[in-house]
Design an enzyme around this catalytic site. Structure first.
Site, PDB file in Angstrom:
ATOM      1  N   CYS A   1      -0.646  -1.214   2.820  1.00 34.80           N
ATOM      2  CA  CYS A   1       0.340  -0.219   3.227  1.00 34.80           C
ATOM      3  C   CYS A   1      -0.337   1.079   3.654  1.00 34.80           C
ATOM      4  O   CYS A   1       0.104   1.727   4.607  1.00 34.80           O
ATOM      5  CB  CYS A   1       1.331   0.034   2.099  1.00 34.80           C
ATOM      6  SG  CYS A   1       2.354  -1.424   1.751  1.00 34.80           S
TER       7      CYS A   1
ATOM      8  N   CYS B   1      -0.497   0.609  -1.584  1.00 37.84           N
ATOM      9  CA  CYS B   1      -1.606  -0.325  -1.741  1.00 37.84           C
ATOM     10  C   CYS B   1      -2.505  -0.230  -0.504  1.00 37.84           C
ATOM     11  O   CYS B   1      -2.145   0.429   0.478  1.00 37.84           O
ATOM     12  CB  CYS B   1      -1.066  -1.750  -1.909  1.00 37.84           C
ATOM     13  SG  CYS B   1      -0.453  -2.475  -0.363  1.00 37.84           S
TER      14      CYS B   1
ATOM     15  N   HIS C   1       6.027  -5.634   1.890  1.00 38.21           N
ATOM     16  CA  HIS C   1       6.011  -4.497   0.971  1.00 38.21           C
ATOM     17  C   HIS C   1       7.016  -3.449   1.451  1.00 38.21           C
ATOM     18  O   HIS C   1       7.354  -3.390   2.639  1.00 38.21           O
ATOM     19  CB  HIS C   1       4.621  -3.879   0.913  1.00 38.21           C
ATOM     20  CG  HIS C   1       3.618  -4.716   0.187  1.00 38.21           C
ATOM     21  ND1 HIS C   1       2.500  -4.173  -0.410  1.00 38.21           N
ATOM     22  CD2 HIS C   1       3.546  -6.057  -0.036  1.00 38.21           C
ATOM     23  CE1 HIS C   1       1.783  -5.131  -0.964  1.00 38.21           C
ATOM     24  NE2 HIS C   1       2.399  -6.294  -0.758  1.00 38.21           N
TER      25      HIS C   1
ATOM     26  N   GLU D   1       6.811  -0.234   2.018  1.00 39.85           N
ATOM     27  CA  GLU D   1       6.357   0.659   3.084  1.00 39.85           C
ATOM     28  C   GLU D   1       6.309  -0.059   4.433  1.00 39.85           C
ATOM     29  O   GLU D   1       6.702   0.504   5.455  1.00 39.85           O
ATOM     30  CB  GLU D   1       4.963   1.236   2.768  1.00 39.85           C
ATOM     31  CG  GLU D   1       4.931   2.129   1.550  1.00 39.85           C
ATOM     32  CD  GLU D   1       4.656   1.387   0.243  1.00 39.85           C
ATOM     33  OE1 GLU D   1       4.264   2.045  -0.727  1.00 39.85           O
ATOM     34  OE2 GLU D   1       4.823   0.143   0.199  1.00 39.85           O
TER      35      GLU D   1
END
Length: 181
Positions: A111, A108, A78, A80
Site C-alpha cells: 500500500c 503495509c 487492501h 488503501e
C-alpha cells in the site's frame, strides 16, 4: 465514473462534511473516524482484516475501502488499494494530486508503494505497523525482503529474456503520445 451506490455515498458524505464548522482538525478527525468505521464494518461483514481507508479531495470523500482480502480471495484487496482505485476512477486520473488519505493503520509495503505511485498530498494513519503486528499482520519480513538482492530473497526470483523485454522499454522511450507517470 461512479456507480449509483458510490455517487449516493459521495453525495451524503459531502453534505455531512460541508456543515462542519472546523475546516481542519474537526474534518480530519471525522474522516479518520470514517476510515476506522469502514474497518469495523468490514469485520462485521467478514470481508477481511481490520483495516479501512478514505480518500478526500476538497473536503469530500471520493474513495473508500476496507480490507477484502479473504472475501475477494485477492491478496491485493487492501483498504488503501481499494480506496485508491475508487478515488482514481472518480477523478478519471491515475494520480491523487490535491487528495488526502486517511487510513486506520500505517500502510503495509504494498500500500505504501501504491500511495507513492498515486501521489496524494498527505497521508494520516491511526494504528502503527507494530499495532498490526501484535494482531498477526506483521509486514517486517516484507520490508526486509525489499532490501535484499533478488538472489537473496526467500521466494526464488530468476531473471530471463531481458533482451526481449527491453523492446517494450525502447518502444516506450520512442512513443510520442505517452502519458508519463
Amino acid at each position: 465514473m461512479c456507480n449509483s451506490f458510490n455517487k449516493k455515498f459521495l453525495d451524503e458524505a459531502a453534505k455531512h462534511w460541508s456543515g462542519s464548522e472546523d475546516q481542519s482538525d474537526g474534518r480530519a478527525n471525522g474522516f479518520m473516524k470514517e476510515a476506522i468505521q469502514l474497518a469495523l464494518r468490514g469485520l462485521d461483514n467478514n470481508d477481511g482484516g481490520p483495516f479501512g481507508c478514505v480518500i478526500v479531495k476538497d473536503g469530500k470523500i471520493i474513495g473508500r475501502g476496507n480490507n477484502r482480502v479473504t472475501s475477494e480471495h485477492d491478496p491485493t484487496a487492501h483498504a488503501e488499494i481499494l480506496a485508491i482505485r475508487e478515488a482514481c476512477a472518480h477523478l478519471g486520473s491515475h494520480q491523487l494530486e490535491g487528495c488526502v488519505i486517511y487510513t486506520s493503520c500505517e500502510p503495509c509495503p504494498m500500500c505504501l508503494g501504491a500511495i507513492y505511485w498515486a501521489r496524494p498530498d498527505q497521508v494520516f494513519y491511526a494504528g502503527t505497523r507494530e499495532d498490526a503486528a501484535k494482531s498477526g499482520f506483521d509486514d517486517a519480513f516484507i520490508y526486509e525482503q525489499i532490501g535484499l538482492p533478488p538472489e537473496g530473497r526467500s521466494i526464488e526470483f530468476l531473471q530471463m529474456d531481458r533482451k526481449e523485454a527491453q523492446l517494450a522499454f525502447k518502444r516506450w522511450d520512442e512513443k510520442e503520445d505517452k502519458t508519463e507517470y
